[in-house]
Design an enzyme around this catalytic site. Structure first.
Site, PDB file in Angstrom:
ATOM      1  CB  THR A 298      -0.924   0.009   1.234  1.00 19.78           C
ATOM      2  OG1 THR A 298      -1.752  -1.150   1.187  1.00 19.78           O
ATOM      3  CG2 THR A 298      -1.802   1.248   1.257  1.00 19.78           C
TER       4      THR A 298
ATOM      5  CE  LYS B 287      -5.123  -1.853   2.340  1.00 22.36           C
ATOM      6  NZ  LYS B 287      -3.804  -2.482   2.319  1.00 22.36           N
TER       7      LYS B 287
ATOM      8  CE  LYS C 164       2.422   1.775   4.762  1.00 24.89           C
ATOM      9  NZ  LYS C 164       1.933   0.875   3.672  1.00 24.89           N
TER      10      LYS C 164
END
Lengths: 304, 304
Positions: A105, A180, A248
């Site tokens: 990701t 995502k 993150k």
């Protein structure tokens, strides 16, 4: 260079990143009979694959040189950048017609950058991040969200199907990453809802297991309530998905949103609470540890 | 006075409040053959029940005088207070041994107050709020969360089973309300998560239906995503559950949490966004209209 179908025992597959997710994902590819070459920053973590027949390479460049399709599944955007653009990076070993698939990701802009660099070398690039955690990886039940070259997607589809149960093409370069991030924004909401609700029920003196029995069957139902609330009740904060990684992801989503002039107050608040959770030393716990930061706010000490 | 079992064709059931929820709920009781007396502030809304055989009474007091068990399902805490404690309220007509069941979502402290007043008259009181919306009410699939006298709960259980599929006793007076508020806190989280995620996906240029296909199968799965996201995509903001009622519920939960010295930053933020939504004139829309307040923040106009 025309794309040709992948075939077990013929197609050479490179795999970079053999951590909690990457290891079981690569194992599925290996089990299908593809010719696999692996690299990982910490070599020991790749050895279970080497024992099963994977070839070891000494750098991402070497992996690329020996492969038709290269997958990457590493930790942070900096790692992805290093693995692709570094002095012994994948792009140093790319040939025309190759397909590069990043399953980490990362920012959609980085996916677009990789796509552009690959295209300049006559290669194809896909961004294909996943959802489903370590369990999904082990059981080949991941949801894989794909952006990039559609033709290249069709070529690698059998490889993705070896790892996941929901494989959906979402659009051009970066679209997989955007999807995502959309997924993570929903999870930020379900997580704070569930954690605050459990604390409320605890303070109100209710029996938490009996409360779950009532609320799991209605409009409050969610994966987080079904899968993580029982772990919270047991005081089990082992990571399915690491707090550090979630921070993150939320940071990337907020940065992208800011760029698109989109205000996301809910995500921003949850992000900050997770930053507090990291500050309290819980970065390597699972995401449901959010409840610990909320307890800290109200000076609650539950029996655990 | 000892409690005796309820029996169709013998037990006299009073019902106060025949709105979107109360009407179908009472209809199930009537269909089982109980002798029903109804009252509603707007008489016309109760007529479908009178046509099916319910008796009309002119006040909550009159309902209580003619009943063994009285259910209330009204709108706001002020309404509940009026219906129980008003000059022609239920408590003016209560006899020893009666059972009072409030199914409205109200403050736990009000449930305790009603319980105390009933006990002083030798009667029993339950707080039994529900989740599942108008559809759950029509299909007798509600989740019913019960607090109060346990023996009285066992007596009215067959009546509750006529209306719901999950009937769980949660503890003493107010425990049903606390459980319902716990439920609403989860929903506040899932709702902001889903609405912010859809806006993000929209701004990123993704195909929203394709995104839902990817994210519904994983850790982001929730009732809100399954049931309300498709309505948002169609621009259908008809109420399953009214914004005005949800703002009331969140306000009660925040007030209770404050009293318990519990800080709920997520719930507080969502509450404020819903207050903005009301200010923008959307109080009578469904709760998924939260996305309209978020769009307003970022000056987004989606095609609808």
């Amino acid at each position: 260079m025309p794309l040709s179908p992948v075939q077990p025992h013929q197609t050479k597959v490179g795999w970079i990143g053999t951590g909690v997710m990457g290891l079981p994902m690569c194992r599925h590819i290996l089990a299908k009979g593809y010719l696999v070459t692996v690299f990982n920053r910490t070599k020991e973590k790749a050895l279970p694959l080497v024992e099963k027949g994977a070839r070891w390479a000494d750098s991402p460049m070497e992996v690329a040189k020996g492969s038709d399709v290269v997958f990457t599944m590493v930790g942070f955007p900096e790692d992805v950048r290093q693995v692709y653009f570094g002095p012994s990076g994948i792009l140093k070993g790319v040939r025309a017609g190759m397909i590069l698939v990043d399953m980490t990701t990362t920012p959609p802009s980085l996916a677009q950058e990789i796509h552009k660099a690959a295209a300049e070398l006559g290669a194809y690039a896909l961004d294909a991040p996943v959802s489903g955690g370590d369990v999904g990886a082990r059981e080949a039940r991941l949801s894989i969200m794909v952006g990039g070259d559609r033709d290249a997607f069709e070529v690698v589809r059998p490889l993705l199907e070896a790892m996941g149960k929901s494989i959906v093409y979402q659009g051009g370069p970066g679209a997989g990453q955007h999807t995502k991030l959309t997924n993570q924004i929903v999870i930020a909401g379900t997580m704070i809802g569930v954690c605050e609700a459990l604390l409320y029920a605890y303070k109100a003196g209710l029996d938490l297991a009996t409360v779950l029995e009532s609320i799991r069957g209605g409009a409050a139902q969610c994966w987080t309530l079904d899968n993580l609330a029982p772990r919270i009740l047991k005081g089990n904060f082992d990571p399915g998905f690491f707090v550090d990684h979630f921070v993150k992801d939320m940071g990337i989503a907020l940065e992208e949103a800011r760029r698109m002039k989109l205000s996301l107050p809910g995500l921003s608040l949850v992000h900050q609470l997770y930053v507090a959770l990291q500050a309290q030393g819980h970065g390597q716990k699972g995401t449901h540890a959010l409840i610990l930061a909320l307890e800290h706010l109200s000076a609650i000490r539950r029996d655990q």
